[in-house]
Design a protein around this motif. Structure first.
Motif, PDB file in Angstrom:
ATOM      1  N   GLN A 181       5.633   8.511   8.740  1.00  0.00           N
ATOM      2  CA  GLN A 181       4.478   7.671   8.460  1.00  0.00           C
ATOM      3  C   GLN A 181       3.619   7.450   9.704  1.00  0.00           C
ATOM      4  N   LEU A 182       4.268   7.282  10.862  1.00  0.00           N
ATOM      5  CA  LEU A 182       3.515   7.145  12.101  1.00  0.00           C
ATOM      6  C   LEU A 182       2.729   8.417  12.411  1.00  0.00           C
ATOM      7  N   TYR A 183       3.328   9.560  12.136  1.00  0.00           N
ATOM      8  CA  TYR A 183       2.629  10.830  12.375  1.00  0.00           C
ATOM      9  C   TYR A 183       1.423  10.967  11.443  1.00  0.00           C
ATOM     10  N   GLN A 184       1.591  10.612  10.171  1.00  0.00           N
ATOM     11  CA  GLN A 184       0.469  10.670   9.236  1.00  0.00           C
ATOM     12  C   GLN A 184      -0.639   9.702   9.635  1.00  0.00           C
ATOM     13  N   GLN A 185      -0.279   8.524  10.111  1.00  0.00           N
ATOM     14  CA  GLN A 185      -1.282   7.561  10.547  1.00  0.00           C
ATOM     15  C   GLN A 185      -2.064   8.086  11.752  1.00  0.00           C
ATOM     16  N   ALA A 186      -1.362   8.714  12.688  1.00  0.00           N
ATOM     17  CA  ALA A 186      -2.051   9.287  13.852  1.00  0.00           C
ATOM     18  C   ALA A 186      -2.980  10.422  13.433  1.00  0.00           C
ATOM     19  N   MET A 187      -2.567  11.230  12.464  1.00  0.00           N
ATOM     20  CA  MET A 187      -3.417  12.312  11.999  1.00  0.00           C
ATOM     21  C   MET A 187      -4.657  11.776  11.276  1.00  0.00           C
ATOM     22  N   GLU A 188      -4.493  10.694  10.525  1.00  0.00           N
ATOM     23  CA  GLU A 188      -5.644  10.104   9.840  1.00  0.00           C
ATOM     24  C   GLU A 188      -6.652   9.533  10.836  1.00  0.00           C
ATOM     25  N   GLU A 189      -6.166   8.882  11.877  1.00  0.00           N
ATOM     26  CA  GLU A 189      -7.080   8.348  12.883  1.00  0.00           C
ATOM     27  C   GLU A 189      -7.800   9.469  13.630  1.00  0.00           C
ATOM     28  N   ALA A 190      -7.078  10.547  13.945  1.00  0.00           N
ATOM     29  CA  ALA A 190      -7.716  11.670  14.627  1.00  0.00           C
ATOM     30  C   ALA A 190      -8.757  12.333  13.730  1.00  0.00           C
ATOM     31  N   ALA A 191      -8.456  12.447  12.433  1.00  0.00           N
ATOM     32  CA  ALA A 191      -9.424  13.036  11.510  1.00  0.00           C
ATOM     33  C   ALA A 191     -10.649  12.143  11.346  1.00  0.00           C
ATOM     34  N   TRP A 192     -10.445  10.841  11.421  1.00  0.00           N
ATOM     35  CA  TRP A 192     -11.589   9.931  11.283  1.00  0.00           C
ATOM     36  C   TRP A 192     -12.520  10.034  12.486  1.00  0.00           C
ATOM     37  N   HIS A 193     -11.950  10.234  13.678  1.00  0.00           N
ATOM     38  CA  HIS A 193     -12.781  10.370  14.874  1.00  0.00           C
ATOM     39  C   HIS A 193     -13.467  11.728  14.943  1.00  0.00           C
ATOM     40  N   HIS A 194     -13.025  12.695  14.195  1.00  0.00           N
ATOM     41  CA  HIS A 194     -13.622  14.034  14.211  1.00  0.00           C
ATOM     42  C   HIS A 194     -14.095  14.412  12.814  1.00  0.00           C
ATOM     43  N   LEU A 197       4.507 -12.903   5.118  1.00  0.00           N
ATOM     44  CA  LEU A 197       5.529 -13.090   4.082  1.00  0.00           C
ATOM     45  C   LEU A 197       4.914 -13.118   2.696  1.00  0.00           C
ATOM     46  N   GLY A 198       3.605 -13.404   2.617  1.00  0.00           N
ATOM     47  CA  GLY A 198       2.961 -13.350   1.315  1.00  0.00           C
ATOM     48  C   GLY A 198       2.855 -11.937   0.787  1.00  0.00           C
ATOM     49  N   VAL A 199       2.726 -10.966   1.695  1.00  0.00           N
ATOM     50  CA  VAL A 199       2.668  -9.563   1.287  1.00  0.00           C
ATOM     51  C   VAL A 199       4.061  -8.956   1.255  1.00  0.00           C
ATOM     52  N   CYS A 200       4.825  -9.228   2.304  1.00  0.00           N
ATOM     53  CA  CYS A 200       6.195  -8.705   2.398  1.00  0.00           C
ATOM     54  C   CYS A 200       7.141  -9.894   2.502  1.00  0.00           C
ATOM     55  N   PRO A 201       7.700 -10.327   1.410  1.00  0.00           N
ATOM     56  CA  PRO A 201       8.592 -11.505   1.465  1.00  0.00           C
ATOM     57  C   PRO A 201       9.757 -11.319   2.426  1.00  0.00           C
ATOM     58  N   LEU A 202      10.189 -10.083   2.630  1.00  0.00           N
ATOM     59  CA  LEU A 202      11.328  -9.833   3.520  1.00  0.00           C
ATOM     60  C   LEU A 202      10.884  -9.552   4.949  1.00  0.00           C
ATOM     61  N   GLY A 203       9.600  -9.724   5.236  1.00  0.00           N
ATOM     62  CA  GLY A 203       9.110  -9.461   6.578  1.00  0.00           C
ATOM     63  C   GLY A 203       8.530  -8.065   6.699  1.00  0.00           C
ATOM     64  N   PRO A 204       7.806  -7.779   7.787  1.00  0.00           N
ATOM     65  CA  PRO A 204       7.213  -6.449   7.969  1.00  0.00           C
ATOM     66  C   PRO A 204       8.274  -5.377   8.108  1.00  0.00           C
ATOM     67  N   VAL A 205       8.023  -4.274   7.445  1.00  0.00           N
ATOM     68  CA  VAL A 205       8.960  -3.146   7.482  1.00  0.00           C
ATOM     69  C   VAL A 205       8.438  -2.125   8.479  1.00  0.00           C
ATOM     70  N   PRO A 206       9.204  -1.713   9.460  1.00  0.00           N
ATOM     71  CA  PRO A 206       8.712  -0.729  10.438  1.00  0.00           C
ATOM     72  C   PRO A 206       8.463   0.617   9.767  1.00  0.00           C
ATOM     73  N   LEU A 207       7.414   1.294  10.263  1.00  0.00           N
ATOM     74  CA  LEU A 207       7.062   2.605   9.722  1.00  0.00           C
ATOM     75  C   LEU A 207       8.026   3.660  10.215  1.00  0.00           C
ATOM     76  N   THR A 208       8.231   4.630   9.384  1.00  0.00           N
ATOM     77  CA  THR A 208       9.093   5.742   9.772  1.00  0.00           C
ATOM     78  C   THR A 208       8.339   6.687  10.691  1.00  0.00           C
ATOM     79  N   LYS A 209       9.043   7.643  11.247  1.00  0.00           N
ATOM     80  CA  LYS A 209       8.428   8.610  12.151  1.00  0.00           C
ATOM     81  C   LYS A 209       7.395   9.453  11.414  1.00  0.00           C
TER      82      LYS A 209
END
Length: 208
Positions: A66-79, A52-64
């Motif tokens: 954003q989830l795809y970009q996060q998966a691509m970043e993790e895959a790029a980091w491993h390769h 709540l200190g970062v998000c006073p309204l609570g954690p906001v779920p990521l969109t589809k």
């Protein structure tokens, strides 16, 4: 003392002295309420979640997206690219380079890194490659060629065994019979009768 210092310094007007009677001192002391009479402050602790200190309204779920970009970043980091990726692939790198006359072969024969090539080698040559070229692709190919010749590796004795005849006893845990094994210490094939080959010491990984 202050009056004496002012006179000695040449100041014409003397410093006025402050005369307080005992009654004035008593009144000034009794006018202020004692510290113990003041009401104590009421303190209370509040636990606030870190999110709540970062998000006073609570954690906001990521969109589809954003989830795809996060998966691509993790895959790029491993390769991640390596500086050696830009180097030219070396077809052959001799372990012990030695200058030879030009009429000798400067490169290994074609298709010498295939199982078919190693299957044409003698059994003793395959054993030599397996025991003296440890940790190389040649050792891997030699082991693969030996397995195709029905040799099996014993992980306890670190030797290769081959059935001399059909085992007399076969269970789920071992088999017993006569075997031919390669003795790398005396460098030769020997026969062992009544040997019990426990399957837990069998190197049965499929070499692809």
């Amino acid at each position: 003392m202050a009056e004496r210092a002012a006179i000695s310094s040449g100041i014409e007007d003397p410093v006025p002295t402050l005369h307080l009677t005992e009654r004035d001192i008593i009144i000034s002391n009794t006018s202020a309420p004692p510290a113990s009479a003041q009401p104590p402050l009421q303190l209370s602790e509040v636990n606030i979640p870190l999110s709540l200190g970062v998000c006073p309204l609570g954690p906001v779920p990521l969109t589809k997206e954003q989830l795809y970009q996060q998966a691509m970043e993790e895959a790029a980091w491993h390769h991640m690219p390596h500086p050696s990726d830009s180097e030219r692939i070396r077809q052959y790198l001799p372990r012990n380079p030695c200058p030879t006359p030009p009429y000798h072969h400067q490169m290994p024969p074609p298709h010498s890194d295939t199982v078919e090539f190693y299957q044409r080698l003698s059994t003793e040559t395959l054993f030599f490659i397996f025991y003296y070229l440890e940790g190389t692709k040649a050792q891997y190919l030699a082991a693969k060629a030996l397995k195709k010749q029905s040799w099996r590796f014993h992980t306890k004795y670190m030797m290769w065994f081959q059935r001399h005849e059909e085992p007399k006893t076969i269970t789920d845990e071992f088999e017993q019979g006569t075997y031919i094994y390669f003795d790398y210490e005396k460098w030769g094939q020997r026969k062992k009768e009544g040997f019990t080959f426990e399957y837990r010491y069998l190197e049965d990984r499929d070499l692809q």
